[in-house]
Motif scaffolding. Structure first.
Motif, PDB file in Angstrom:
ATOM      1  N   SER A 188     -21.853 -39.938  -9.047  1.00 20.94           N
ATOM      2  CA  SER A 188     -22.223 -39.499  -8.091  1.00 20.94           C
ATOM      3  C   SER A 188     -23.905 -38.426  -8.255  1.00 20.94           C
ATOM      4  O   SER A 188     -24.466 -38.110  -7.409  1.00 20.94           O
ATOM      5  CB  SER A 188     -20.956 -38.185  -7.634  1.00 20.94           C
TER       6      SER A 188
ATOM      7  N   LYS B 210     -26.812 -38.429  -5.495  1.00 23.18           N
ATOM      8  CA  LYS B 210     -28.158 -37.550  -5.356  1.00 23.18           C
ATOM      9  C   LYS B 210     -29.129 -37.692  -5.618  1.00 23.18           C
ATOM     10  O   LYS B 210     -29.998 -37.616  -5.158  1.00 23.18           O
ATOM     11  CB  LYS B 210     -27.015 -35.967  -5.997  1.00 23.18           C
TER      12      LYS B 210
ATOM     13  N   HIS C 235     -30.566 -40.429  -3.353  1.00 25.76           N
ATOM     14  CA  HIS C 235     -31.267 -39.680  -2.227  1.00 25.76           C
ATOM     15  C   HIS C 235     -32.183 -39.271  -2.309  1.00 25.76           C
ATOM     16  O   HIS C 235     -32.810 -38.911  -1.356  1.00 25.76           O
ATOM     17  CB  HIS C 235     -29.408 -39.342  -1.436  1.00 25.76           C
ATOM     18  N   LYS C 236     -32.302 -37.951  -2.643  1.00 24.15           N
ATOM     19  CA  LYS C 236     -33.454 -37.281  -2.290  1.00 24.15           C
ATOM     20  C   LYS C 236     -34.356 -37.929  -3.059  1.00 24.15           C
ATOM     21  O   LYS C 236     -35.770 -37.935  -2.346  1.00 24.15           O
ATOM     22  CB  LYS C 236     -33.617 -35.939  -4.028  1.00 24.15           C
TER      23      LYS C 236
END
Length: 196
Positions: free
Chosen positions: A56, A60, A63-64
Motif C-alpha cells: 500500500s 501512495k 498516486h503522488k
C-alpha cells in the motif's frame, strides 16, 4: 530490535488497490519520463523496482507521482538552436546524491547532456541510475556519477556530433562539487586511492 521500524504486514489483494495495474501505469510513465519528463526518472525507476513486492506504500507513492504529473502537465522540455554549427559544443551535467536509497545506502547518479552555444540550449539525453556500489563520501559518489556521465553520455555523443557537425565538438563537464572538481583536475586525493 529496539528502535527498528516494524515491518509492514502483508496486505490482502483488495487493500493493495493498484498492484494489478501498477506495472502498466509505471512502465507507461517511465516511457514519458524517458521521452520528455526527466524529473520523473528517479521516482518512476524506484517504483519499477518494487513491482514484485508491491504494498500500500507503493500505492501512495504512485498516486503522488500521478498527481504531480496531472498538476504539471503543462511543463514541457524546450530546446532551441540559434547558432551556426561552428559555435556549438556539448555540455554535460553530472550529479549524485549521497546514500539516497535508504534500503541499501547506495547513491543515485543523475546525468543531463545538452547541445549548447551562445544562443543555443538543446537537451540531448538524460539518465538517473542507482550506483552499483555504496560510496563512503559524497565526493566519491560524485566521482562515480561523473565517470558514468562521461562514459554513458559524453563520449558516445562526441562520436555522433563529430559526424553531424563535421568536426570534433568541445565537451564541457559542469561539476558542482568543488572537491570532486579538484580531484579530477589534479588526479590526487588520498582517501580515494582505490578509485581510478
Amino acid at each position: 530490535l529496539p528502535g527498528e521500524p516494524e515491518p509492514e504486514p502483508a496486505l490482502s489483494p483488495e487493500k493493495r488497490q493498484l498492484n494489478v495495474t501498477a506495472a502498466s501505469i509505471t512502465m507507461t510513465t517511465m516511457y514519458a519520463a524517458r521521452m520528455a519528463k526527466p524529473e520523473l526518472l528517479r521516482c518512476v525507476g524506484r517504483l519499477a523496482t518494487q513491482l514484485t513486492r508491491w504494498t500500500s506504500l507503493e500505492d501512495k507513492k504512485l498516486h503522488k507521482a500521478m498527481s504531480y504529473m496531472h498538476s504539471r502537465n503543462s511543463d514541457v522540455l524546450v530546446g532551441f538552436i540559434a547558432d551556426p554549427p561552428h559555435l556549438l559544443r556539448i555540455a554535460l551535467f553530472p550529479d549524485s546524491d549521497f546514500a539516497g536509497d535508504k534500503s541499501d545506502y547506495k547513491s543515485t547518479s543523475g546525468i543531463f547532456s545538452a547541445l549548447v552555444g551562445p544562443q543555443t540550449f538543446f537537451p540531448l539525453g538524460w539518465a538517473s541510475r542507482k550506483q552499483t556500489c555504496a560510496s563512503h563520501s559524497s565526493v566519491e559518489a560524485e566521482i562515480v556519477a561523473l565517470d558514468a556521465a562521461v562514459r554513458i553520455e559524453g563520449l558516445p555523443s562526441l562520436d555522433l556530433w563529430e559526424r553531424i557537425l563535421g568536426r570534433t565538438p568541445e565537451l564541457t563537464v559542469y561539476e558542482d562539487n568543488q572537491a570532486a572538481s579538484a580531484i579530477v583536475q589534479t588526479g590526487k586525493y588520498p582517501k580515494l586511492r582505490h578509485v581510478q
